[in-house]
Scaffold this motif. Structure first.
Motif, PDB file in Angstrom:
ATOM      1  N   GLU A  45       1.235  -1.206  -0.222  1.00  0.00           N
ATOM      2  CA  GLU A  45       0.177  -0.055  -0.027  1.00  0.00           C
ATOM      3  C   GLU A  45       0.733   1.196   0.074  1.00  0.00           C
ATOM      4  OE1 GLU A  45      -3.330   0.937  -0.100  1.00  0.00           O
ATOM      5  OE2 GLU A  45      -1.912   3.307   0.104  1.00  0.00           O
TER       6      GLU A  45
ATOM      7  N   SER B 152     -11.483   4.532  -0.120  1.00  0.00           N
ATOM      8  CA  SER B 152     -12.202   3.673   1.133  1.00  0.00           C
ATOM      9  C   SER B 152     -12.121   4.669   2.382  1.00  0.00           C
ATOM     10  CB  SER B 152     -11.371   2.164   0.943  1.00  0.00           C
ATOM     11  OG  SER B 152     -11.616   2.224  -0.447  1.00  0.00           O
TER      12      SER B 152
ATOM     13  N   MET C 174     -22.956   4.556   0.689  1.00  0.00           N
ATOM     14  CA  MET C 174     -23.833   4.229   0.369  1.00  0.00           C
ATOM     15  C   MET C 174     -24.428   2.697  -0.284  1.00  0.00           C
ATOM     16  SD  MET C 174     -26.166   7.455  -0.969  1.00  0.00           S
ATOM     17  CE  MET C 174     -25.263   8.101  -1.977  1.00  0.00           C
TER      18      MET C 174
HETATM   19  C1  LIG Z   1     -16.911  11.598  -1.803  1.00  0.00           C
HETATM   20  C2  LIG Z   1     -17.091  10.145  -2.414  1.00  0.00           C
HETATM   21  C3  LIG Z   1     -18.225   9.623  -2.326  1.00  0.00           C
HETATM   22  C4  LIG Z   1     -18.511   8.228  -2.575  1.00  0.00           C
HETATM   23  N1  LIG Z   1     -19.718   7.154  -2.376  1.00  0.00           N
HETATM   24  C5  LIG Z   1     -19.733   6.082  -3.047  1.00  0.00           C
HETATM   25  C6  LIG Z   1     -21.058   5.563  -1.781  1.00  0.00           C
HETATM   26  O1  LIG Z   1     -21.317   6.126  -0.717  1.00  0.00           O
HETATM   27  N2  LIG Z   1     -21.491   4.143  -1.872  1.00  0.00           N
HETATM   28  C7  LIG Z   1     -19.946   3.268  -2.386  1.00  0.00           C
HETATM   29  O2  LIG Z   1     -20.607   1.878  -2.891  1.00  0.00           O
HETATM   30  N3  LIG Z   1     -19.198   3.627  -3.031  1.00  0.00           N
HETATM   31  C8  LIG Z   1     -18.672   5.832  -2.851  1.00  0.00           C
HETATM   32  N4  LIG Z   1     -17.599   6.040  -3.342  1.00  0.00           N
HETATM   33  C9  LIG Z   1     -16.337   5.208  -4.278  1.00  0.00           C
HETATM   34  C10 LIG Z   1     -15.952   4.401  -3.630  1.00  0.00           C
HETATM   35  O3  LIG Z   1     -14.934   5.192  -2.286  1.00  0.00           O
HETATM   36  C11 LIG Z   1     -14.657   4.171  -4.551  1.00  0.00           C
HETATM   37  O4  LIG Z   1     -15.105   3.448  -5.886  1.00  0.00           O
HETATM   38  C12 LIG Z   1     -13.528   2.321  -3.489  1.00  0.00           C
HETATM   39  O5  LIG Z   1     -13.532   3.489  -2.379  1.00  0.00           O
HETATM   40  C13 LIG Z   1     -12.678   2.208  -4.479  1.00  0.00           C
HETATM   41  O6  LIG Z   1     -11.830   0.965  -3.625  1.00  0.00           O
HETATM   42  P1  LIG Z   1     -10.122   0.610  -4.482  1.00  0.00           P
HETATM   43  O7  LIG Z   1     -10.078  -0.242  -2.947  1.00  0.00           O
HETATM   44  O8  LIG Z   1      -9.964   0.059  -5.473  1.00  0.00           O
HETATM   45  O9  LIG Z   1     -10.117   2.575  -4.538  1.00  0.00           O
HETATM   46  P2  LIG Z   1      -9.104   3.017  -3.274  1.00  0.00           P
HETATM   47  O10 LIG Z   1      -9.872   3.178  -1.493  1.00  0.00           O
HETATM   48  O11 LIG Z   1      -8.467   4.438  -3.045  1.00  0.00           O
HETATM   49  O12 LIG Z   1      -7.700   2.167  -2.740  1.00  0.00           O
HETATM   50  C14 LIG Z   1      -6.315   2.484  -3.529  1.00  0.00           C
HETATM   51  C15 LIG Z   1      -5.504   1.923  -3.060  1.00  0.00           C
HETATM   52  O13 LIG Z   1      -4.104   1.756  -3.734  1.00  0.00           O
HETATM   53  C16 LIG Z   1      -3.125   2.746  -3.126  1.00  0.00           C
HETATM   54  N5  LIG Z   1      -1.802   2.764  -4.367  1.00  0.00           N
HETATM   55  C17 LIG Z   1      -2.475   3.586  -5.584  1.00  0.00           C
HETATM   56  N6  LIG Z   1      -1.261   3.185  -6.194  1.00  0.00           N
HETATM   57  C18 LIG Z   1      -0.566   2.272  -5.594  1.00  0.00           C
HETATM   58  C19 LIG Z   1       0.927   1.775  -5.863  1.00  0.00           C
HETATM   59  N7  LIG Z   1       1.656   2.029  -7.303  1.00  0.00           N
HETATM   60  N8  LIG Z   1       1.789   1.140  -4.595  1.00  0.00           N
HETATM   61  C20 LIG Z   1       0.722   0.389  -4.236  1.00  0.00           C
HETATM   62  N9  LIG Z   1      -0.490   0.656  -3.605  1.00  0.00           N
HETATM   63  C21 LIG Z   1      -0.702   1.551  -4.430  1.00  0.00           C
HETATM   64  C22 LIG Z   1      -3.281   3.907  -2.520  1.00  0.00           C
HETATM   65  O14 LIG Z   1      -2.472   4.358  -1.744  1.00  0.00           O
HETATM   66  C23 LIG Z   1      -5.516   3.800  -2.050  1.00  0.00           C
HETATM   67  O15 LIG Z   1      -4.895   3.071  -0.686  1.00  0.00           O
HETATM   68  C24 LIG Z   1     -17.476   7.055  -3.159  1.00  0.00           C
HETATM   69  C25 LIG Z   1     -16.170   7.830  -3.308  1.00  0.00           C
HETATM   70  C26 LIG Z   1     -16.119   9.358  -3.421  1.00  0.00           C
HETATM   71  C27 LIG Z   1     -14.721  10.026  -3.948  1.00  0.00           C
END
Ligand SMILES: Cc1cc2nc3c(=O)[nH]c(=O)nc-3n(C[C@H](O)[C@H](O)[C@H](O)COP(=O)(O)OP(=O)(O)OC[C@H]3O[C@@H](n4cnc5c(N)ncnc54)[C@H](O)[C@@H]3O)c2cc1C
Length: 324
Positions: free
Chosen positions: A30, A39, A45
């Motif tokens: 990470e 996240s 929601m």
């Molecule tokens: C304002 C807002 C409201 C939202 N509301 C909702 C909702 O109500 N309901 C819902 O279902 N979803 C909602 N979402 C969407 C949801 O938050 C995201 O779709 C989800 O959190 C994505 O998860 P993820 O693990 O893919 O990404 P992230 O949580 O962004 O995790 C990706 C991780 O990868 C790491 N990373 C990146 N590049 C590298 C690398 N090269 N090497 C190592 N680590 C790396 C980052 O540091 C990060 O921690 C919302 C998003 C936002 C911004």
């Protein structure tokens, strides 16, 4: 079998948990803090009623994932011993005039055909409304805190502050790219763009708001603690984290249109996050090469889609290695 997961958001961490439960040795790489990006920012929601009106693309998976959520939370609470604020509070969708009311009812009819129930309802701010009893909310920060404990208990190594530049440099048997809005940089699938969203929060007495309240892209929801969240915006401004005060004020104005009390208060908190978007707005989930999997691009619904994504990816990886 050793699996390296690039990215410790809700998607990467949920996949890690499901793999570890199947006896796989997992390392999470990470770049920042576990659960420190989208996240952490997401509203949480779990609302097919507001987001889904067909089974095309990710939407079928969203319905399956919504059904998985109660068990996902129950199991995670029990493995971690941590509380998770999850509430099946339902959602109330508002229509402001006759045209919107007709549109809402037509959408509800399509939704009924795919198993999303709703019923006509009333609300003082609206001409017409529909209540979606199946909509729920979860605090994604609670989910991430619980995942951290559950992962540690299952021996998953979590390397924080470890940005991976090239998946090819990792020696694991399998590499999963789950790096949210940054995934495109890792070259295993379609490019990604961050879609910035603002949210604003108010400390209020618990019970101020019942169900989620929605009108188009404006919504309100309330945590069990009383913290009320209003959203949102969709901005394509790259990885700019700074709060934009006019955008926050616009959300505040729209939120006060749904709950007039909010017009009398100043927000206690304002924050932004980066939704991970591909050009098609479809997530990329599955095998991309001999030892490479992708799980990214969940855009507006990654909190909702995490349980189903984790089942699918962990299941495929273990099956392909003869463990499934
Ligand atoms: C304002 C807002 C409201 C939202 N509301 C909702 C909702 O109500 N309901 C819902 O279902 N979803 C909602 N979402 C969407 C949801 O938050 C995201 O779709 C989800 O959190 C994505 O998860 P993820 O693990 O893919 O990404 P992230 O949580 O962004 O995790 C990706 C991780 O990868 C790491 N990373 C990146 N590049 C590298 C690398 N090269 N090497 C190592 N680590 C790396 C980052 O540091 C990060 O921690 C919302 C998003 C936002 C911004």
């Amino acid at each position: 079998l050793v699996v390296s997961i690039i990215g410790g958001g809700i998607v990467g961490a949920s996949i890690a948990w499901r793999l570890a439960q199947r006896g796989v040795q997992v390392v999470i790489h990470e770049a920042g803090k576990l659960g420190g990006e989208a996240s952490w920012a997401g509203a949480g929601m779990l609302a097919p009623g507001g987001e889904v009106a067909s089974l095309e693309g990710w939407r079928g998976m969203a319905l399956a994932s919504a059904r998985m959520y109660p068990d996902f939370v129950r199991e995670l609470r029990s493995e971690s011993g941590q509380g998770i604020d999850y509430r099946a509070c339902g959602g109330l969708e508002l229509a402001m005039g006759d045209a919107e009311a007709a549109e809402l009812d037509a959408r509800a009819a399509r939704q009924a055909g795919i198993g999303i129930g709703s019923e006509p309802a009333r609300h003082p701010s609206a001409a017409h409304a529909r209540f979606y009893p199946g909509d729920a909310i979860v605090d994604p920060r609670d989910v991430m805190a619980a995942l951290r404990v559950a992962l540690s208990r299952r021996g998953v190594r979590i390397e924080e502050g470890a940005r991976i530049a090239d998946p090819a440099n990792l020696s694991a048997d399998v590499v999963v790219v789950a790096a949210g809005a940054w995934s495109g940089e890792l070259g295993v699938g379609p490019p990604t763009e961050p879609v910035r969203g603002h949210l604003i929060g108010f400390r209020l007495p618990p019970g101020t708001l019942g169900p989620i309240l929605r009108h188009h892209h404006t919504y309100l929801l309330q945590r069990s603690s009383g913290f009320l969240i209003a959203g949102t915006s969709e901005e394509r401004v790259g990885f700019q984290r700074e709060v934009d005060p006019p955008t926050a004020s616009d959300i505040h104005r729209r939120a006060a249109g749904l709950l007039p009390l909010l017009g009398l208060l100043q927000p206690d908190d304002v924050w932004t996050g980066f939704r991970p978007a591909t050009a098609s707005l479809e997530p990329v989930i599955g095998r991309r090469g001999p030892r490479t999997w992708a799980a990214y691009g969940h855009h507006r619904n990654g909190i909702l889609l995490a349980p189903a994504t984790a089942e699918a990816v962990a299941g495929e990886i273990t099956a392909s290695s003869g463990m499934g």
